[in-house]
Scaffold this motif. Sequence first.
Motif, PDB file in Angstrom:
ATOM      1  N   GLY A 195     -41.107   7.869 -61.500  1.00 48.62           N
ATOM      2  CA  GLY A 195     -39.915   7.033 -61.592  1.00 48.62           C
ATOM      3  C   GLY A 195     -40.078   5.992 -62.682  1.00 48.62           C
ATOM      4  N   GLN A 199     -37.855   1.429 -60.478  1.00 49.12           N
ATOM      5  CA  GLN A 199     -37.886   2.255 -59.273  1.00 49.12           C
ATOM      6  C   GLN A 199     -39.225   2.129 -58.559  1.00 49.12           C
ATOM      7  OE1 GLN A 199     -36.921   6.030 -61.052  1.00 49.12           O
ATOM      8  NE2 GLN A 199     -34.723   5.817 -60.670  1.00 49.12           N
ATOM      9  N   ALA A 236     -32.172   3.006 -57.075  1.00 48.37           N
ATOM     10  CA  ALA A 236     -33.590   3.328 -56.910  1.00 48.37           C
ATOM     11  C   ALA A 236     -33.828   4.045 -55.595  1.00 48.37           C
ATOM     12  CB  ALA A 236     -34.427   2.048 -56.983  1.00 48.37           C
ATOM     13  N   ASN A 240     -35.222   8.263 -54.656  1.00 43.15           N
ATOM     14  CA  ASN A 240     -36.447   8.513 -53.891  1.00 43.15           C
ATOM     15  C   ASN A 240     -36.504   9.963 -53.418  1.00 43.15           C
ATOM     16  OD1 ASN A 240     -38.711   8.317 -52.207  1.00 43.15           O
ATOM     17  ND2 ASN A 240     -37.517   7.489 -50.503  1.00 43.15           N
TER      18      ASN A 240
END
Length: 287
Positions: A195, A199, A236, A240
């Motif tokens: 990321g 993030q 963010a 995931n």
Amino acid sequence: MNDAALSAEHYAQMAAAIRYLRAQQAQQPSLAEVAAQVGLSEFHFQRLFSRWVGVSPKRFLQFLTKERAKASLKASQSLLEASFSAGLSGPGRLHDLLVTCEAMSPGEIKAQGAGLTIGFGAACSPFGAVLLAWTARGLCHLAFFDDDGALAQAELQRLWPQAQMCAEQGAAQAYAMRIFAPAGHRQPLNLLLRGSNFQLQVWQALLATQPGQVLGYAQLASLAGKPKAARAVGSALAANTLGFLIPCHRVIRETGEVGQFRWGSERKELMQGWEAAHTICDKRSAE
């Protein structure tokens, strides 16, 4: 019916029960009423629900009320302050499972998995069927699914198009057993994160939260060291790909509403209730 199919069926029944409990909160439905909604006998439903969640349906309903969520948000403020003072703004404990995180470099992300061998497989979990994937450096993917898993596997392939994929069902189930093991039986686990810097900050901040805790987007932004980025936090969370392990299910709206979740709001509520119930049980066992 195999274990994965049975797990998916049971999760669907629990999700239906949660939808009904949510809709009928004010009426406080009886065990018989909820069991009838999911097509099970009272005895079977009580056993299945208690095994899945750890408490009775009526007790679980208390964990899902908006007023409790609001109270938890207020309580989280002091917990967050304690986390800051203890230096827990980075990776921390999750379910008594010591999680060690390693971030991929920008070059590795750009390579899209070239040169990597990724093991993967489906397994059972308390929240339905799950697709797990890992490299020699740690788990890199955990996604829940409600169908035959084809779409989940296609997403995994899309994220790592240049990697060599190796199906390993036995290893996947072993990982699931470690992740969802009872307190006192959990083992250290390595995560491989891909990321942006922002993030990673958000995900690491989530790892500093505790099981059973909920927090708002603004609180998470502050914990991540970006107090003015509450809106960006949502993006963010959506990015995931390590469900449950990076516990984005703990983030709710400031109004107390459960909010959106990549793998379904019913699953999100089930995770929240499961964590709250098991946290209480773990504390009682330790006393």
